[in-house]
Design a protein around this motif. Structure first.
Motif, PDB file in Angstrom:
ATOM      1  N   ASP A   1       0.832  -1.201   0.000  1.00 24.50           N
ATOM      2  CA  ASP A   1       0.000   0.000   0.000  1.00 24.50           C
ATOM      3  C   ASP A   1       0.873   1.259   0.000  1.00 24.50           C
ATOM      4  O   ASP A   1       2.042   1.211   0.392  1.00 24.50           O
ATOM      5  CB  ASP A   1      -0.862   0.052   1.280  1.00 24.50           C
ATOM      6  CG  ASP A   1      -2.041  -0.922   1.224  1.00 24.50           C
ATOM      7  OD1 ASP A   1      -2.081  -1.753   0.307  1.00 24.50           O
ATOM      8  OD2 ASP A   1      -2.886  -0.840   2.141  1.00 24.50           O
ATOM      9  N   ASP A   2       0.252   2.359  -0.415  1.00 27.93           N
ATOM     10  CA  ASP A   2       0.760   3.730  -0.227  1.00 27.93           C
ATOM     11  C   ASP A   2       1.785   4.198  -1.255  1.00 27.93           C
ATOM     12  O   ASP A   2       2.307   5.302  -1.138  1.00 27.93           O
ATOM     13  CB  ASP A   2       1.317   3.958   1.189  1.00 27.93           C
ATOM     14  CG  ASP A   2       0.256   3.835   2.267  1.00 27.93           C
ATOM     15  OD1 ASP A   2      -0.904   3.530   1.933  1.00 27.93           O
ATOM     16  OD2 ASP A   2       0.589   4.043   3.444  1.00 27.93           O
TER      17      ASP A   2
ATOM     18  N   HIS B   1      -6.102   2.894  -4.066  1.00 24.73           N
ATOM     19  CA  HIS B   1      -5.944   3.137  -2.627  1.00 24.73           C
ATOM     20  C   HIS B   1      -6.225   4.609  -2.320  1.00 24.73           C
ATOM     21  O   HIS B   1      -5.519   5.232  -1.548  1.00 24.73           O
ATOM     22  CB  HIS B   1      -4.527   2.727  -2.207  1.00 24.73           C
ATOM     23  CG  HIS B   1      -4.308   2.639  -0.718  1.00 24.73           C
ATOM     24  ND1 HIS B   1      -5.149   1.955   0.128  1.00 24.73           N
ATOM     25  CD2 HIS B   1      -3.335   3.152   0.088  1.00 24.73           C
ATOM     26  CE1 HIS B   1      -4.699   2.046   1.372  1.00 24.73           C
ATOM     27  NE2 HIS B   1      -3.605   2.783   1.375  1.00 24.73           N
TER      28      HIS B   1
ATOM     29  N   HIS C   1      -5.175   9.815  -0.048  1.00 29.54           N
ATOM     30  CA  HIS C   1      -4.908   9.129   1.223  1.00 29.54           C
ATOM     31  C   HIS C   1      -5.041  10.116   2.376  1.00 29.54           C
ATOM     32  O   HIS C   1      -4.212  10.165   3.295  1.00 29.54           O
ATOM     33  CB  HIS C   1      -3.515   8.495   1.204  1.00 29.54           C
ATOM     34  CG  HIS C   1      -3.402   7.284   2.086  1.00 29.54           C
ATOM     35  ND1 HIS C   1      -3.372   7.362   3.452  1.00 29.54           N
ATOM     36  CD2 HIS C   1      -3.311   5.967   1.794  1.00 29.54           C
ATOM     37  CE1 HIS C   1      -3.256   6.137   3.951  1.00 29.54           C
ATOM     38  NE2 HIS C   1      -3.226   5.277   2.961  1.00 29.54           N
TER      39      HIS C   1
ATOM     40  N   ALA D   1      -8.099   3.056   2.530  1.00 26.73           N
ATOM     41  CA  ALA D   1      -7.068   3.834   3.215  1.00 26.73           C
ATOM     42  C   ALA D   1      -7.292   3.690   4.714  1.00 26.73           C
ATOM     43  O   ALA D   1      -8.434   3.784   5.179  1.00 26.73           O
ATOM     44  CB  ALA D   1      -7.143   5.303   2.797  1.00 26.73           C
ATOM     45  N   PHE D   2      -6.244   3.436   5.459  1.00 25.94           N
ATOM     46  CA  PHE D   2      -6.289   3.224   6.917  1.00 25.94           C
ATOM     47  C   PHE D   2      -7.194   2.044   7.311  1.00 25.94           C
ATOM     48  O   PHE D   2      -7.551   1.891   8.477  1.00 25.94           O
ATOM     49  CB  PHE D   2      -6.767   4.484   7.661  1.00 25.94           C
ATOM     50  CG  PHE D   2      -6.087   5.745   7.223  1.00 25.94           C
ATOM     51  CD1 PHE D   2      -4.771   5.994   7.591  1.00 25.94           C
ATOM     52  CD2 PHE D   2      -6.732   6.671   6.418  1.00 25.94           C
ATOM     53  CE1 PHE D   2      -4.127   7.150   7.175  1.00 25.94           C
ATOM     54  CE2 PHE D   2      -6.093   7.831   5.999  1.00 25.94           C
ATOM     55  CZ  PHE D   2      -4.791   8.074   6.392  1.00 25.94           C
TER      56      PHE D   2
END
Ligand SMILES: [Zn+2]
Length: 192
Positions: free
Chosen positions: A9-10, A60, A64, A101-102
């Motif tokens: 991710d990210d 994603h 974010h 996200a999260f």
């Protein structure tokens, strides 16, 4: 062969994602990258490389944003649409996969995800690689209970994760396990 799915991710990140792609190639492993749309726009060649090397790309969110859990359905929808559009412009692919996200979900997010016809992809092993834990502790956390069918959450945002990944790929090799894309693991379509 026992399949698991390594996911990142990210990203994409201009330094760490290319290193991760090299490692995956070296160990003949496939992974899935849940990308932040804004970063896909910024580091287009890295995002393209993910696809060209046979990995899967997913959505994603666009920014974010820390406030993602508080956005209206329309604002969430915009985040998801912008990300899909950015990926599509670059690769010609319409991703169907979404990683929250999260890890946050709520009714607004669910409505937007449904409207976009996206499939939410979770994980079964959270590495905690973005915390201060040592490489050893992170690797131990991932490998200690690892079993066929697991989805592993990592982040392509640090040198530490690059180093953990090489150890993880070695572990998989030694234990007759293989990382495949999450769509292959779950037998679903990654793109519309
Ligand atoms: Zn994230």
């Amino acid at each position: 062969m026992n399949w698991v799915a390594i996911t990142f991710d990210d990203g994409p990140h201009p330094d760490f994602t290319p290193k991760i792609l090299e490692l995956l190639q070296k160990y003949n492993a496939k992974a899935s990258f849940f990308c932040v749309g804004q970063l896909v726009g910024q580091y287009g060649s890295v995002a393209k490389d993910i696809i060209e090397r046979g990995h899967t790309i997913g959505n994603h969110t666009y920014t974010h944003s820390n406030g993602f859990g508080f956005l209206s359905t329309n604002k969430v929808l915009l985040e998801l649409q912008k990300t899909n559009e950015t990926i599509h412009e670059l690769t010609g692919l319409n991703t169907k996969l979404y990683r929250p996200a999260f890890g946050v979900t709520n009714p607004n997010i669910n409505r937007a995800v449904k409207k976009m016809n996206l499939e939410t992809i979770g994980w079964s092993i959270r590495s905690l690689d973005t915390t201060k834990r040592s490489k050893k502790a992170i690797l131990e956390r991932v490998t200690s209970k690892l079993k066929k069918g697991d989805i592993i959450l990592l982040h392509d945002t640090s040198e530490k994760t690059v180093e953990v990944l090489e150890q993880l790929l070695l572990f998989l090799h030694q234990n007759n396990m293989q990382s495949v894309s999450v769509d292959q693991l779950l037998d679903i379509e990654a793109y519309a």
